[in-house]
Design an enzyme around this catalytic site. Structure first.
Site, PDB file in Angstrom:
ATOM      1  N   ASN A  44      -4.342 -61.525 -19.650  1.00 16.43           N
ATOM      2  CA  ASN A  44      -4.896 -60.829 -20.742  1.00 16.43           C
ATOM      3  C   ASN A  44      -4.235 -59.181 -20.409  1.00 16.43           C
ATOM      4  O   ASN A  44      -4.532 -58.675 -19.427  1.00 16.43           O
ATOM      5  CB  ASN A  44      -6.511 -60.541 -20.938  1.00 16.43           C
ATOM      6  CG  ASN A  44      -6.888 -59.502 -21.785  1.00 16.43           C
ATOM      7  OD1 ASN A  44      -6.436 -58.588 -21.971  1.00 16.43           O
ATOM      8  ND2 ASN A  44      -8.005 -59.812 -22.629  1.00 16.43           N
TER       9      ASN A  44
ATOM     10  N   HIS B  85      -5.061 -54.022 -21.201  1.00 15.33           N
ATOM     11  CA  HIS B  85      -5.463 -52.446 -20.546  1.00 15.33           C
ATOM     12  C   HIS B  85      -4.117 -52.061 -20.152  1.00 15.33           C
ATOM     13  O   HIS B  85      -4.077 -50.857 -19.697  1.00 15.33           O
ATOM     14  CB  HIS B  85      -6.594 -52.872 -19.358  1.00 15.33           C
ATOM     15  CG  HIS B  85      -7.613 -53.190 -20.001  1.00 15.33           C
ATOM     16  ND1 HIS B  85      -8.285 -52.349 -20.872  1.00 15.33           N
ATOM     17  CD2 HIS B  85      -8.462 -54.328 -19.805  1.00 15.33           C
ATOM     18  CE1 HIS B  85      -9.497 -53.076 -21.148  1.00 15.33           C
ATOM     19  NE2 HIS B  85      -9.593 -54.221 -20.731  1.00 15.33           N
TER      20      HIS B  85
ATOM     21  N   HIS C 130      -6.460 -58.785 -27.097  1.00 16.54           N
ATOM     22  CA  HIS C 130      -7.561 -58.533 -27.754  1.00 16.54           C
ATOM     23  C   HIS C 130      -7.133 -57.616 -29.069  1.00 16.54           C
ATOM     24  O   HIS C 130      -7.208 -56.531 -28.411  1.00 16.54           O
ATOM     25  CB  HIS C 130      -9.038 -58.301 -27.212  1.00 16.54           C
ATOM     26  CG  HIS C 130     -10.077 -58.048 -28.151  1.00 16.54           C
ATOM     27  ND1 HIS C 130     -11.303 -58.061 -27.411  1.00 16.54           N
ATOM     28  CD2 HIS C 130     -10.462 -58.478 -29.284  1.00 16.54           C
ATOM     29  CE1 HIS C 130     -12.260 -58.240 -28.265  1.00 16.54           C
ATOM     30  NE2 HIS C 130     -11.767 -58.173 -29.524  1.00 16.54           N
TER      31      HIS C 130
ATOM     32  N   ARG D 177      -8.722 -55.018 -31.260  1.00 12.40           N
ATOM     33  CA  ARG D 177     -10.144 -54.793 -31.438  1.00 12.40           C
ATOM     34  C   ARG D 177     -10.139 -53.988 -33.104  1.00 12.40           C
ATOM     35  O   ARG D 177      -8.933 -53.375 -33.235  1.00 12.40           O
ATOM     36  CB  ARG D 177     -10.546 -53.843 -30.534  1.00 12.40           C
ATOM     37  CG  ARG D 177     -10.849 -54.539 -29.081  1.00 12.40           C
ATOM     38  CD  ARG D 177     -11.846 -53.760 -28.189  1.00 12.40           C
ATOM     39  NE  ARG D 177     -13.053 -53.535 -28.515  1.00 12.40           N
ATOM     40  CZ  ARG D 177     -13.932 -54.186 -28.004  1.00 12.40           C
ATOM     41  NH1 ARG D 177     -13.768 -54.992 -27.098  1.00 12.40           N
ATOM     42  NH2 ARG D 177     -15.211 -53.926 -28.248  1.00 12.40           N
TER      43      ARG D 177
ATOM     44  N   ARG E  92      -8.336 -49.897 -29.850  1.00 13.04           N
ATOM     45  CA  ARG E  92      -8.284 -48.697 -28.776  1.00 13.04           C
ATOM     46  C   ARG E  92      -7.285 -49.207 -27.711  1.00 13.04           C
ATOM     47  O   ARG E  92      -6.971 -48.549 -27.021  1.00 13.04           O
ATOM     48  CB  ARG E  92      -9.815 -48.809 -28.108  1.00 13.04           C
ATOM     49  CG  ARG E  92     -10.023 -50.066 -27.569  1.00 13.04           C
ATOM     50  CD  ARG E  92     -11.427 -50.023 -26.977  1.00 13.04           C
ATOM     51  NE  ARG E  92     -12.497 -49.907 -27.694  1.00 13.04           N
ATOM     52  CZ  ARG E  92     -13.908 -50.406 -27.349  1.00 13.04           C
ATOM     53  NH1 ARG E  92     -14.106 -50.736 -26.105  1.00 13.04           N
ATOM     54  NH2 ARG E  92     -14.861 -50.228 -28.373  1.00 13.04           N
TER      55      ARG E  92
ATOM     56  N   GLU F 186      -7.625 -62.833 -29.266  1.00 11.20           N
ATOM     57  CA  GLU F 186      -9.067 -62.786 -29.144  1.00 11.20           C
ATOM     58  C   GLU F 186      -9.304 -61.674 -30.380  1.00 11.20           C
ATOM     59  O   GLU F 186      -8.630 -60.429 -30.638  1.00 11.20           O
ATOM     60  CB  GLU F 186      -9.445 -61.892 -27.828  1.00 11.20           C
ATOM     61  CG  GLU F 186      -9.484 -62.751 -26.565  1.00 11.20           C
ATOM     62  CD  GLU F 186      -9.632 -61.974 -25.454  1.00 11.20           C
ATOM     63  OE1 GLU F 186      -9.623 -62.532 -24.330  1.00 11.20           O
ATOM     64  OE2 GLU F 186     -10.152 -60.828 -25.739  1.00 11.20           O
TER      65      GLU F 186
ATOM     66  N   THR G  77     -16.273 -56.713 -24.089  1.00  9.74           N
ATOM     67  CA  THR G  77     -17.112 -57.787 -24.710  1.00  9.74           C
ATOM     68  C   THR G  77     -18.278 -58.322 -23.867  1.00  9.74           C
ATOM     69  O   THR G  77     -18.357 -58.708 -22.971  1.00  9.74           O
ATOM     70  CB  THR G  77     -16.006 -58.921 -24.909  1.00  9.74           C
ATOM     71  OG1 THR G  77     -14.801 -58.503 -25.439  1.00  9.74           O
ATOM     72  CG2 THR G  77     -16.583 -60.093 -25.884  1.00  9.74           C
TER      73      THR G  77
ATOM     74  N   GLU H 292     -14.678 -70.895 -24.636  1.00  6.14           N
ATOM     75  CA  GLU H 292     -14.513 -70.356 -23.261  1.00  6.14           C
ATOM     76  C   GLU H 292     -15.838 -69.634 -22.659  1.00  6.14           C
ATOM     77  O   GLU H 292     -16.782 -68.929 -23.646  1.00  6.14           O
ATOM     78  CB  GLU H 292     -13.623 -68.994 -23.714  1.00  6.14           C
ATOM     79  CG  GLU H 292     -13.325 -68.210 -22.438  1.00  6.14           C
ATOM     80  CD  GLU H 292     -12.143 -67.082 -22.480  1.00  6.14           C
ATOM     81  OE1 GLU H 292     -11.272 -67.617 -23.334  1.00  6.14           O
ATOM     82  OE2 GLU H 292     -12.160 -66.156 -21.785  1.00  6.14           O
TER      83      GLU H 292
ATOM     84  N   HIS I 114     -13.635 -63.520 -18.012  1.00  6.08           N
ATOM     85  CA  HIS I 114     -14.407 -62.333 -18.107  1.00  6.08           C
ATOM     86  C   HIS I 114     -14.903 -61.756 -16.816  1.00  6.08           C
ATOM     87  O   HIS I 114     -15.673 -62.394 -16.104  1.00  6.08           O
ATOM     88  CB  HIS I 114     -15.535 -62.124 -19.137  1.00  6.08           C
ATOM     89  CG  HIS I 114     -15.581 -60.607 -19.725  1.00  6.08           C
ATOM     90  ND1 HIS I 114     -16.210 -59.672 -19.035  1.00  6.08           N
ATOM     91  CD2 HIS I 114     -14.911 -60.060 -20.719  1.00  6.08           C
ATOM     92  CE1 HIS I 114     -16.121 -58.480 -19.555  1.00  6.08           C
ATOM     93  NE2 HIS I 114     -15.350 -58.699 -20.906  1.00  6.08           N
TER      94      HIS I 114
END
Ligand code: PXP
Length: 249
Positions: A8, A11, A44, A46, A50, A71, A102, A152, A195
């Site tokens: 993922n 970030h 993801h 969002r 962000r 996601e 999340t 998941e 996660h």
């Protein structure tokens, strides 16, 4: 079978967006991740954008050559984007504006009627749908009755307990995850997990024989600050292989 590793890259976009410019580029991170052994890339989008942006999703779709796992929250806006982008996979996650990440699994049981339309539309469009849920039997049963082929399992509570040194709590949640993976697989679901996983907490999850895919992000990007992305992902892969086979790479 070794679990697939979905990296993922959200970030990387968080750091980019802190200055609002063009670097670091999450697509470049995805390309490095693929070279380091990522089997897929997860991002993801969002509602508040962000980190990942619409443009990032377009570029990931055209500039990487491994499966993209989008996601997304179960909203009409995200469904439109997913139907146009046609990612290999979509993972439906709960999303609250005020949360930092999340925080819990999707209430597939409680939101059954709301989710049915999203699962159906994505499946009909050729996207493999997964639901991000807590390791609880009623959530797995809801996923089954929604016709989602994949779940998941949320490992956040397990990872938090590991980080806090709360071994007993971690073991209790690990037991729930094992039972959920076993139950889901016996019922015909493909089981993924993710996660909050780190070098410290990944091995018991990777060792669960039913887990087919792990999705890991924040720790990999954080550790990459010190060790570089390629080396960090390679080490994570090695730990996953060792956990599943008992054989060091
Ligand atoms: N899986 C899902 C469904 C997620 O929402 C996230 C976070 O975006 C992850 C895995 C990865 O979590 P982390 O960034 O904590 O490794």
């Amino acid at each position: 079978m070794i679990p697939r590793l979905g990296v993922n890259i959200d970030h990387v976009a968080t750091i980019r967006n802190a200055r609002g410019g063009t670097y670091p580029d999450p697509v470049k991170a995805a390309q490095i991740a693929v070279k380091a052994g990522a089997d897929g890339i997860t991002a993801h989008l969002r509602e508040d954008r962000r980190h990942i942006t619409d443009r990032d999703i377009e570029r990931l779709g055209s500039e990487i050559d491994v499966p993209l796992n989008l996601e997304m929250a179960a909203t009409d806006e995200m469904l439109d984007i997913a139907l146009k982008a046609k990612p290999h996979a979509a993972c439906i996650v709960p999303e609250k504006r005020e949360e930092r990440t999340t925080e819990g699994g999707l209430d597939a049981a409680g939101q059954h009627n709301h989710l049915a339309h999203f699962v159906r539309a994505l499946k009909e469009n050729g996207t493999r749908v997964s639901l991000f849920i807590e390791p609880a039997q009623h959530q797995l049963e809801a996923a089954l009755s929604l016709g989602a082929p994949v779940v998941e399992l949320h490992t956040g509570a397990y990872a938090d307990a590991c980080n806090a040194g709360e071994q007993e709590r971690a073991m209790r949640i690990l037991d729930d995850l094992r039972k959920a993976a076993d139950f889901g697989t016996r019922k015909g679901l493909e089981v993924h997990a993710g996660h909050g996983l780190t070098f410290e907490s990944v091995s018991p999850i990777a060792a669960i024989p039913e887990v087919i895919e792990l999705n890991i992000g924040h720790f990999l990007i954080s550790e990459a600050i010190f060790c570089g992305l390629h080396e960090t992902i390679t080490h994570m892969r090695d730990l996953i292989v060792l956990a599943r086979t008992g054989v060091p790479q």
